[in-house]
Design an enzyme around this catalytic site. Sequence first.
Site, PDB file in Angstrom:
ATOM      1  N   ASP A  56      16.173 -30.350  22.499  1.00  0.00           N
ATOM      2  CA  ASP A  56      15.175 -31.378  22.786  1.00  0.00           C
ATOM      3  C   ASP A  56      15.730 -32.374  23.807  1.00  0.00           C
ATOM      4  O   ASP A  56      16.774 -32.990  23.590  1.00  0.00           O
ATOM      5  CB  ASP A  56      14.823 -32.110  21.488  1.00  0.00           C
ATOM      6  CG  ASP A  56      13.475 -32.800  21.535  1.00  0.00           C
ATOM      7  OD1 ASP A  56      13.157 -33.396  22.579  1.00  0.00           O
ATOM      8  OD2 ASP A  56      12.749 -32.760  20.531  1.00  0.00           O
ATOM      9  N   THR A  97       7.746 -33.729  23.949  1.00  0.00           N
ATOM     10  CA  THR A  97       8.289 -32.773  22.987  1.00  0.00           C
ATOM     11  C   THR A  97       7.266 -31.755  22.497  1.00  0.00           C
ATOM     12  O   THR A  97       7.516 -30.552  22.521  1.00  0.00           O
ATOM     13  CB  THR A  97       8.880 -33.530  21.785  1.00  0.00           C
ATOM     14  OG1 THR A  97       9.960 -34.335  22.251  1.00  0.00           O
ATOM     15  CG2 THR A  97       9.380 -32.580  20.719  1.00  0.00           C
ATOM     16  N   ASN A 118       2.387 -35.723  22.245  1.00  0.00           N
ATOM     17  CA  ASN A 118       2.847 -35.897  20.870  1.00  0.00           C
ATOM     18  C   ASN A 118       1.724 -36.507  20.032  1.00  0.00           C
ATOM     19  O   ASN A 118       1.537 -36.167  18.876  1.00  0.00           O
ATOM     20  CB  ASN A 118       4.075 -36.797  20.830  1.00  0.00           C
ATOM     21  CG  ASN A 118       5.289 -36.160  21.488  1.00  0.00           C
ATOM     22  OD1 ASN A 118       5.398 -34.937  21.564  1.00  0.00           O
ATOM     23  ND2 ASN A 118       6.200 -36.982  21.975  1.00  0.00           N
ATOM     24  N   LYS A 180      12.693 -32.420  13.912  1.00  0.00           N
ATOM     25  CA  LYS A 180      11.336 -32.950  14.063  1.00  0.00           C
ATOM     26  C   LYS A 180      10.321 -31.942  13.541  1.00  0.00           C
ATOM     27  O   LYS A 180      10.452 -30.727  13.791  1.00  0.00           O
ATOM     28  CB  LYS A 180      11.023 -33.226  15.536  1.00  0.00           C
ATOM     29  CG  LYS A 180      11.911 -34.266  16.202  1.00  0.00           C
ATOM     30  CD  LYS A 180      11.512 -34.424  17.668  1.00  0.00           C
ATOM     31  CE  LYS A 180      12.378 -35.435  18.392  1.00  0.00           C
ATOM     32  NZ  LYS A 180      11.991 -35.569  19.823  1.00  0.00           N
ATOM     33  N   ARG A 182       7.295 -31.431  14.665  1.00  0.00           N
ATOM     34  CA  ARG A 182       6.638 -30.736  15.779  1.00  0.00           C
ATOM     35  C   ARG A 182       7.557 -29.705  16.422  1.00  0.00           C
ATOM     36  O   ARG A 182       7.094 -28.698  16.959  1.00  0.00           O
ATOM     37  CB  ARG A 182       6.131 -31.734  16.817  1.00  0.00           C
ATOM     38  CG  ARG A 182       7.152 -32.697  17.390  1.00  0.00           C
ATOM     39  CD  ARG A 182       6.471 -33.782  18.213  1.00  0.00           C
ATOM     40  NE  ARG A 182       7.389 -34.739  18.843  1.00  0.00           N
ATOM     41  CZ  ARG A 182       7.777 -35.879  18.278  1.00  0.00           C
ATOM     42  NH1 ARG A 182       7.340 -36.196  17.072  1.00  0.00           N
ATOM     43  NH2 ARG A 182       8.599 -36.707  18.918  1.00  0.00           N
ATOM     44  N   ASP A 325      17.532 -35.671  22.460  1.00  0.00           N
ATOM     45  CA  ASP A 325      16.390 -36.482  22.859  1.00  0.00           C
ATOM     46  C   ASP A 325      16.569 -37.939  22.421  1.00  0.00           C
ATOM     47  O   ASP A 325      16.327 -38.868  23.195  1.00  0.00           O
ATOM     48  CB  ASP A 325      15.121 -35.899  22.249  1.00  0.00           C
ATOM     49  CG  ASP A 325      13.866 -36.675  22.623  1.00  0.00           C
ATOM     50  OD1 ASP A 325      13.449 -36.576  23.786  1.00  0.00           O
ATOM     51  OD2 ASP A 325      13.307 -37.364  21.753  1.00  0.00           O
ATOM     52  N   HIS A 373      11.785 -30.529  27.628  1.00  0.00           N
ATOM     53  CA  HIS A 373      11.591 -31.412  28.779  1.00  0.00           C
ATOM     54  C   HIS A 373      12.939 -31.930  29.228  1.00  0.00           C
ATOM     55  O   HIS A 373      13.953 -31.772  28.538  1.00  0.00           O
ATOM     56  CB  HIS A 373      10.669 -32.596  28.426  1.00  0.00           C
ATOM     57  CG  HIS A 373      11.147 -33.408  27.247  1.00  0.00           C
ATOM     58  ND1 HIS A 373      12.169 -34.322  27.337  1.00  0.00           N
ATOM     59  CD2 HIS A 373      10.732 -33.431  25.952  1.00  0.00           C
ATOM     60  CE1 HIS A 373      12.374 -34.878  26.152  1.00  0.00           C
ATOM     61  NE2 HIS A 373      11.522 -34.351  25.288  1.00  0.00           N
TER      62      HIS A 373
END
Length: 568
Positions: A56, A97, A118, A180, A182, A325, A373
Site C-alpha cells: 500500500d 487505496t 475510498n 485494511k 478494503r 501508506d 498507488h
Amino acid sequence: MLKSISQNIPSNSRRTLLASLAAIAFASSFSCAFAANEQGPKIAKAPKLVLVLVVDGLPNEQVQRYRHQFGEGGFKRLLEQGAWFGNAHQAHGITVTAVGHAAVLSGAYPYQHGIIGNNWLDPQTLTSIYCTEDSQHTYLNEDTKASDGTSPANLRVSTVGDELRYATGNQSKVITVSGKDRGAILLAGKTGTAYMLMKKSGNFASSTYYMQNYPEWQQQFVAKKPQDRFYGKQWNTLLPEQAYVGDASDDIVAPSESSNSKRFPYVYDSKSGKPDAEYYEKLFTGPYVDELTLEFARAAIDGEKLGNNSAGVTDVLGVSLSSHDYVNHNWGPESKMSHDHLQRLDRLLAAFLNDVDKKVGLDNTLVVLTADHGFSNVPEFSQSIKRDANRLEGSKMLQALNQHLQEKFGVEKLVRKWSAPNFFLNYAAAESKGISRTDLENAAARFLLNYKGVANAYTRTQFETGMLPNDRISRLMQRGWNKQLSGDLVVVAKPFWYFGSANSGTSHGSPYTYDTNVPLIFMGKPWIKAGAYSQYAEVVDIASTLSHLLKIRMPSGAEGRVLTETLR
C-alpha cells in the site's frame, strides 16, 4: 486405398486428388517420425499457488532509489528473478487505496468496477458511502460501526479469484489478508475470503459475509495475541546512519510545531500503560502491522493448505501490506522514516518468501507484486527544492465557488456538496431559474480553472459525451469517472498539490506519474522470463495475464493485455 478413392472421378481431377492425398500421407508420416525423434516444447504445469502481494502506497521510484540497500531474498530476489516493469501504472485518475486494490485482480477501471474512491457521496442523498460498507453484514465477534468495511457489495465486476473458483467448481481457495478492510475485501472479490486487522482489538477478523464461524487455525492465531508483543518497543533505524544521508531533513518532514512532529525513535505504547485501541492503531505506522500480516498469511497457508490443495487445483493468497501508506502519509516518501520502513519490509518479505518456498515451493508459486498507488512529496519538501506545491482545502474551495455562482446567477448554493475531487451541482435549483446544466457546469469549471492550485476541471457533460482533450490526464480521469456514482464536476490539482487541510504530511490521489507509477513484478520460473522490461504496462494487465496462465475466463470487466513478452 488411393486408387479405390479415385474411382468414378474424371481423370483430370483424379490426378489432382491423388497428388493431394499423397502429399497429406507423406506429411503425416513425416510428422509422426519427427514426433518420435524430437521432443516438442514442454507446457508448464499450472502453479499450485498464486501469491499476490500489494504494498500500500509504494511508488516505483522508491524501489529503484533504495534497491542497492536491499538484502537477499526480498525485493532483490523479485527484481532479479522476476519480470519487472519500470513503466507500470495504476492507469486511472483517482489513485487511492480502494480504487487501486479493485484494479489488481479485476483488471477493470473504476468506470466499470464501481469503486471510485475510498469514500464517495450518494448522488441522490449526498450521504457518504464507504467503499466496502454493507449494512447486511458485521464483523465476526468484533465491534462493527455503521460504515465499516464488511463485504464486496459495491464491487460491480468479478475478479481472477472469482473466475478461478468458477472454473474449478469452487475447489480453488482464495484467501486474502490486510491491515485494511478494503485491502483484503477488494482482492478477495465476491467468492474469496477476506481477513483484516481490527484497530480496536488488534485481531485479524472476517465478517458474516464470508462465514458464521472461524476456522480453527484462525482461532488459534488470535488466542496467542501476537499483536501485544510489540508493546513498549521502539522503531529506530535499521541501517547505519550514513545510509540515510540523502533523505529529507526531519526538520522539513516532521517539524516540531506540526501534527506529525514525532521522529525516531517511534515508541509503541498507550496512555493506559497496556495494549489497547490506542496502541493497536499506533502499530499501523511502522513495520509491525506488516509483520503481523505476514504471520497471519503463514497461518492461512498452513491452516487452509494453500498451494497443497487436495483437489489438485490452484489456490490464491492475496496479501496487502498496509503500513507503508501510513508511514508515507505521515512523513512522505522522501523521509528517513519511509526509507527505513521499506528496508524493514524488504527483510520481512525475504523471510516470508523463504517460508513459502519451504511450504509450497517457489517453483510451484506464481508471485505478483505491485502497489495500489504511489505518493506525492510533502509540500514543504517540494517547496524546499523550488517546486510550486501546497495543499488545497476543499471546504474553502466549495465556499468560494458557491459565492461566485451566486454572484453570477443570483441563486444560492448551486453546489450541493464536495467530496474530493468531486463537486455535486444543484441542477434542479439552476433549471428552476432558467439556467441550463451546461451553463452552470461551464461557469463553475471556468472559475475553478483560475483557482490557486487547480490544474483542470472536467464537467459531467464532457464525461458523458466523451468530449475531452486527447491527453493522458484526461484519459485517466475519464476511466476514473462512473456515470451513476461520480460528481458533476471533477477537479485535478496542480502537480505537487493535493487535497487536504493538515499542516504536515502528504497524500496521493492524482493522475500524475508520482501517484500512478508503481512496481509491477511477476516471478515464477516455470512461467515467467526474468528481466527488466521497458514496455508500458498497467496494473489491470495482471488479471489478463493471470487468467491466460491459469487458463480461465477473464474477469467480467478486464481491459488489460496479456504481458506476453514475459511468458515462457
